[in-house]
Design an enzyme around this catalytic site. Sequence first.
Site, PDB file in Angstrom:
ATOM      1  N   CYS A   1       1.009  -1.220  -0.079  1.00  0.00           N
ATOM      2  CA  CYS A   1       0.183   0.015   0.090  1.00  0.00           C
ATOM      3  C   CYS A   1       0.772   1.308  -0.003  1.00  0.00           C
ATOM      4  O   CYS A   1       1.733   1.564   0.824  1.00  0.00           O
ATOM      5  CB  CYS A   1      -0.839   0.002   1.134  1.00  0.00           C
TER       6      CYS A   1
ATOM      7  N   LYS B   1      -9.665  -8.528   6.258  1.00  0.00           N
ATOM      8  CA  LYS B   1      -9.156  -7.374   7.353  1.00  0.00           C
ATOM      9  C   LYS B   1      -9.750  -8.013   8.732  1.00  0.00           C
ATOM     10  O   LYS B   1     -10.700  -8.457   8.928  1.00  0.00           O
ATOM     11  CB  LYS B   1      -9.960  -6.254   7.176  1.00  0.00           C
TER      12      LYS B   1
ATOM     13  N   VAL C   1      -5.793   1.165   5.597  1.00  0.00           N
ATOM     14  CA  VAL C   1      -4.601   1.426   6.127  1.00  0.00           C
ATOM     15  C   VAL C   1      -3.800   2.565   5.371  1.00  0.00           C
ATOM     16  O   VAL C   1      -4.223   2.573   4.295  1.00  0.00           O
ATOM     17  CB  VAL C   1      -3.669   0.055   6.186  1.00  0.00           C
TER      18      VAL C   1
ATOM     19  N   SER D   1      -2.464   8.614   6.114  1.00  0.00           N
ATOM     20  CA  SER D   1      -1.233   8.886   5.925  1.00  0.00           C
ATOM     21  C   SER D   1      -0.683  10.058   6.230  1.00  0.00           C
ATOM     22  O   SER D   1       0.326  10.630   6.899  1.00  0.00           O
ATOM     23  CB  SER D   1      -0.529   8.348   4.620  1.00  0.00           C
TER      24      SER D   1
HETATM   25  N1  LIG Z   1      -6.211   8.722   2.499  1.00  0.00           N
HETATM   26  C1  LIG Z   1      -5.843   7.405   2.942  1.00  0.00           C
HETATM   27  C2  LIG Z   1      -5.746   6.505   1.883  1.00  0.00           C
HETATM   28  C3  LIG Z   1      -5.231   5.152   2.495  1.00  0.00           C
HETATM   29  C4  LIG Z   1      -5.760   3.919   1.241  1.00  0.00           C
HETATM   30  O1  LIG Z   1      -6.279   3.989   0.299  1.00  0.00           O
HETATM   31  N2  LIG Z   1      -5.606   2.766   1.719  1.00  0.00           N
HETATM   32  C5  LIG Z   1      -5.850   1.616   1.038  1.00  0.00           C
HETATM   33  C6  LIG Z   1      -5.018   0.617   0.823  1.00  0.00           C
HETATM   34  S1  LIG Z   1      -3.454   1.340  -0.295  1.00  0.00           S
HETATM   35  C7  LIG Z   1      -6.949   0.928   1.733  1.00  0.00           C
HETATM   36  O2  LIG Z   1      -6.840   0.634   2.870  1.00  0.00           O
HETATM   37  N3  LIG Z   1      -8.233   0.613   0.938  1.00  0.00           N
HETATM   38  C8  LIG Z   1      -9.218  -0.076   1.964  1.00  0.00           C
HETATM   39  C9  LIG Z   1      -9.477  -1.362   1.407  1.00  0.00           C
HETATM   40  O3  LIG Z   1      -8.567  -1.878   0.699  1.00  0.00           O
HETATM   41  O4  LIG Z   1     -10.474  -1.678   1.712  1.00  0.00           O
HETATM   42  C10 LIG Z   1      -4.325   7.572   3.593  1.00  0.00           C
HETATM   43  O5  LIG Z   1      -3.595   8.517   2.991  1.00  0.00           O
HETATM   44  O6  LIG Z   1      -3.873   6.873   4.362  1.00  0.00           O
END
Ligand SMILES: N[C@@H](CCC(=O)N[C@@H](CS)C(=O)NCC(=O)O)C(=O)O
Length: 195
Positions: free
Chosen positions: A9, A36, A49, A62
Amino acid sequence: MELWHAWTCPYSQRVRIALAEKGLSVDEHVVDLANKPAALLALNPAGGVPVLVVDGLAIPDSSLILQFLEDRAPEPALLPADPLGRARTRLLYERITSGLGPHLPKLLRGSDDEKERAGQAVVAALTALERDAPEEGFLAGPFSIADIALAPFVARLPRPLRPASLGLPRLARWEARALARPSVAAVVGLGPRLT
Ligand SMILES: N[C@@H](CCC(=O)N[C@@H](CS)C(=O)NCC(=O)O)C(=O)O
């Protein structure tokens, strides 16, 4: 501190690069996003995450985590000292995040049509960044959150969409410098692939 993250990720990778730069250690919980754990959902009902947990506070984004780390451990700095430089760096960070972030999942997992459109959006975003990319050094001068935002995205791009293939020389040289930095190389170059 505890970090919930997924190896590939890019947003989790941002946090791991910043932790390495600042020499901070965390207890790691590696998440399989296809499966998850309930404990992650308890911390972040949206299920995403990275999540950093500090003294019972879950920080589920993040950008917010990087801000917290800068406050908690200001040295080595990942933002310039002067307010205008900080604003410029944060603007660049937001531009990178909004210009590339939404297109990566479609590029990797979309239909042929979505892949095509995501590829065009990535080319447009990188071409715009090339105009402001420095000849030397990092995106905002010293290594900063702007480099941390871009490196994991660029590292995930298929070769035809990498700066060198697109004929973007300043970004291509930046990529070589950024990916050779130990904190970045350790995070984007290694690790089992879960997502
Ligand atoms: N805005 C968030 C975006 C994080 C994000 O998109 N993470 C993805 C994985 S890279 C995620 O957890 N997606 C939720 C899922 O797959 O259910 C950040 O900057 O942390």
